[in-house]
Scaffold this motif. Structure first.
Motif, PDB file in Angstrom:
ATOM      1  N   ASN A  48       0.843  -1.193   0.000  1.00 39.79           N
ATOM      2  CA  ASN A  48       0.000   0.000   0.000  1.00 39.79           C
ATOM      3  C   ASN A  48       0.879   1.244   0.000  1.00 39.79           C
ATOM      4  OD1 ASN A  48      -1.311   2.274   1.491  1.00 39.79           O
ATOM      5  ND2 ASN A  48      -3.092   0.939   1.248  1.00 39.79           N
ATOM      6  N   ALA A  49       0.668   2.060  -1.040  1.00 37.97           N
ATOM      7  CA  ALA A  49       1.546   3.218  -1.218  1.00 37.97           C
ATOM      8  C   ALA A  49       1.443   4.201  -0.051  1.00 37.97           C
ATOM      9  CB  ALA A  49       1.214   3.925  -2.532  1.00 37.97           C
ATOM     10  N   GLY A  50       0.243   4.411   0.437  1.00 34.39           N
ATOM     11  CA  GLY A  50       0.058   5.353   1.531  1.00 34.39           C
ATOM     12  C   GLY A  50       0.777   4.896   2.792  1.00 34.39           C
ATOM     13  N   ALA A  51       0.631   3.638   3.107  1.00 28.57           N
ATOM     14  CA  ALA A  51       1.283   3.091   4.300  1.00 28.57           C
ATOM     15  C   ALA A  51       2.799   3.192   4.173  1.00 28.57           C
ATOM     16  CB  ALA A  51       0.863   1.639   4.502  1.00 28.57           C
ATOM     17  N   ALA A  53       4.453   5.260   2.323  1.00 26.69           N
ATOM     18  CA  ALA A  53       4.843   6.664   2.385  1.00 26.69           C
ATOM     19  C   ALA A  53       4.902   7.134   3.834  1.00 26.69           C
ATOM     20  CB  ALA A  53       3.866   7.523   1.589  1.00 26.69           C
ATOM     21  N   LEU A  54       3.930   6.692   4.614  1.00 27.61           N
ATOM     22  CA  LEU A  54       3.887   7.102   6.012  1.00 27.61           C
ATOM     23  C   LEU A  54       5.092   6.562   6.789  1.00 27.61           C
ATOM     24  CD1 LEU A  54       2.371   8.527   8.227  1.00 27.61           C
ATOM     25  CD2 LEU A  54       0.973   6.480   8.551  1.00 27.61           C
TER      26      LEU A  54
END
Lengths: 341, 341
Positions: A48-51, A53-54
């Motif tokens: 997951n890109a968002g995860a 990135a975080l």
DNA sequence: CTGAAAGCGCTTACAG
DNA sequence: CTGAAAGCGCTTACAG
């Protein structure tokens, strides 16, 4: 949605092991790595890109700010975007394209929310209002086009001064003694399109050095007005034997103008422009031109940007200001003048 | 980096209260809301996009897949991208622009990593290889251009059949009895650019219905080849009084071709094209044309997509297949034929 | 009207 | 070579 937890369970390892097996950031036994990869395949996992990135504070996304002004010729813009986009992809980055008219707020949005790891600015103005925002941002920035103050960003631009000199000298060497330079509309200059007067000033100076006459004029950037304007300019300057065109729209209109006036290039008039080869092909322009190298400039900007993002350039390393040397692409539109002035 | 925790501390409330005060998703005392907003301002807080995406499973980003084929005319593409980009911004979405040649893997990357909430596909082919990937994705998709199978996606396209009929009838009504239709290069058709033969088939059929002659031909999409090709076509069809042009590059080349052959529009030849008004302006094209409405189509696609993303369209609601009715923009390039065939 | 806590899906020191 | 745990910065049920 399948997560790295699912992969770990399927492979019979911990989540951290699964993560390391995929990133390769620590040594993993051959067998475990194999089981993890197998699990990824059977489950169809992708992170997951968002995860990510975080967790990593990296998005692998670059913000690209382009503006489509009414008085700039849209087809010419497109090639910069393509140059940036292609090179970014090669380096593993995606492009967030922003075309909204308020560049400052767009830039603030992209950087402050950490949507992007870095910024490429197009249509850079002499005193670009986006620059203070960019300097204040946490992310590095690269520009295509040179502003007055290059501090804190990497800058890539065609050497417009040299381009102006080269255009003048090319015609001078052929024997021309009376030239006319047609530039972008004055409005572009007022907005801060410094390249216009950079080329013009250098051309004027070079004409002075050579002791020849060079008149200058602005022309609109839209059809059909530009065609009419160029026609009138030719009429008003009957002694001119060499035409320099630093205005894509004017160049695009020129074949029709020449037809209408019954003029032949280079017999009646030598012409030299400043635009890309791709542009010349798109508009069937038979004129020699200084190659503006949009894809090359866009690509260079991205490469420098990624180097900074990935820390290959130290945070304190000096910023680059790189001028691409103009190259004249000869399409046979210049020759010795027929009549002397 | 300032986080919502910092804001909460500064405002003297909990993180959840700060969050709610900003989102407005539950009632907050006027005073607390004020303190939170004050804290946001003094600290210069803005939410981290990755963290928000992770928590909400929404990125507020739309993936835009565009391809620049050598045999399609790049300036025509740009307007679709602008249409999509502008409307997306109005709706609060950013655009992730992907131009790489392997559309399938790009699409897989964007969707499987959840970088985007939805997908807009341009250059849609009759049997588009990206469609199976898109249907398998969790995100909704909207297309500009109609594929053979429209299942599972919202589709927006110009009504090319009606466009073909309209072009024929317009010339028929003026008295023309021998027409020539110049289409995109055959290569576009082979790749699946169905709109080419959709317009052509409808035009051929309509000519049959009217009992008039319509010849068809392909022409290249690049300069200067297309100019030469069009010139030869006119030569090979001396009886033709009406020309239909479904090929942007050919339209762009036509003024020069006409000049060279000493032909005047509409005196010697009536011409009707299919391209956008913006395109006409860019290339100074004086020909009446079916407006291809790229910005409108792009905008419609985004709007439908966002409706699905935000759940205003139920997951089981039928998908849209919307045809924009062709509109003829009259630029005075058609008239009654001078000679009868 | 407000707070403490869980959870989103990753990565990466820390420990063994 | 591997695992348990903390943490990235948000949002949102759950409880009061």
């Amino acid at each position: 949605m399948v997560t790295i937890g699912d992969v770990a369970r399927e492979a019979g390892v911990s989540r951290s092991t699964a993560s390391y097996a995929l990133s390769g950031k620590r040594s993993i036994s051959e067998e475990v790595r194999h089981r993890v990869e197998e699990a990824v395949r059977t489950l169809g996992y992708s992170p997951n890109a968002g995860a990510r990135a975080l967790a990593t504070a990296r998005t692998r996304t670059i913000g690209l700010l382009a503006q489509f002004y009414d008085d700039e010729f849209a087809p010419a813009m497109m090639q910069y975007i393509q140059g940036v986009s292609n090179v970014a992809r090669d380096l593993g980055y995606d492009i967030l394209l922003v075309t909204e008219s308020d560049g400052r707020s767009a830039l603030r949005r992209l950087t402050s929310t950490r949507m992007v790891d870095g910024i490429v600015l197009l249509n850079v103005a002499e005193h670009d209002e986006r620059l203070p925002v960019l300097r204040a941002a946490a992310q590095p920035g690269a520009l295509v086009g040179r502003p007055a103050d290059c501090a804190g960003v990497d800058v890539f631009d065609l050497d417009f001064e040299e381009a102006g000199r080269q255009m003048v000298d090319h015609l001078y060497d052929l024997g021309h003694r009376q030239l006319l330079l047609v530039s972008q509309p004055e409005h572009v200059v007022e907005r801060g399109g410094a390249y216009v007067w950079r080329l013009q000033n250098a051309a004027v100076e070079q004409a002075r050095v050579r002791g020849i006459r060079l008149d200058t004029a602005f022309a609109p950037a839209r059809q059909p007005e530009v065609g009419r304007a160029v026609g009138e300019l030719l009429q008003a300057h009957p002694g001119v034997t060499g035409l320099l065109v630093n205005n894509e729209a004017a160049a695009a209109a020129l074949p029709t103008v020449m037809h209408e006036r019954g003029l032949t290039v280079p017999r009646d008039l030598s012409v030299i422009g400043r635009y890309s080869d791709e542009f010349a092909r798109t508009f069937s322009l038979p004129y020699s031109a200084i190659e503006s190298a949009p894809d090359r400039l866009g690509g260079m900007a991205v490469r420098a940007l990624v180097r900074r993002i990935e820390g290959q350039t130290g945070h304190d390393d000096p910023h680059i200001v790189h001028y691409v040397s103009p190259e004249l692409v000869d399409r046979g539109s210049t020759a010795a003048p027929r009549r002397r002035t």
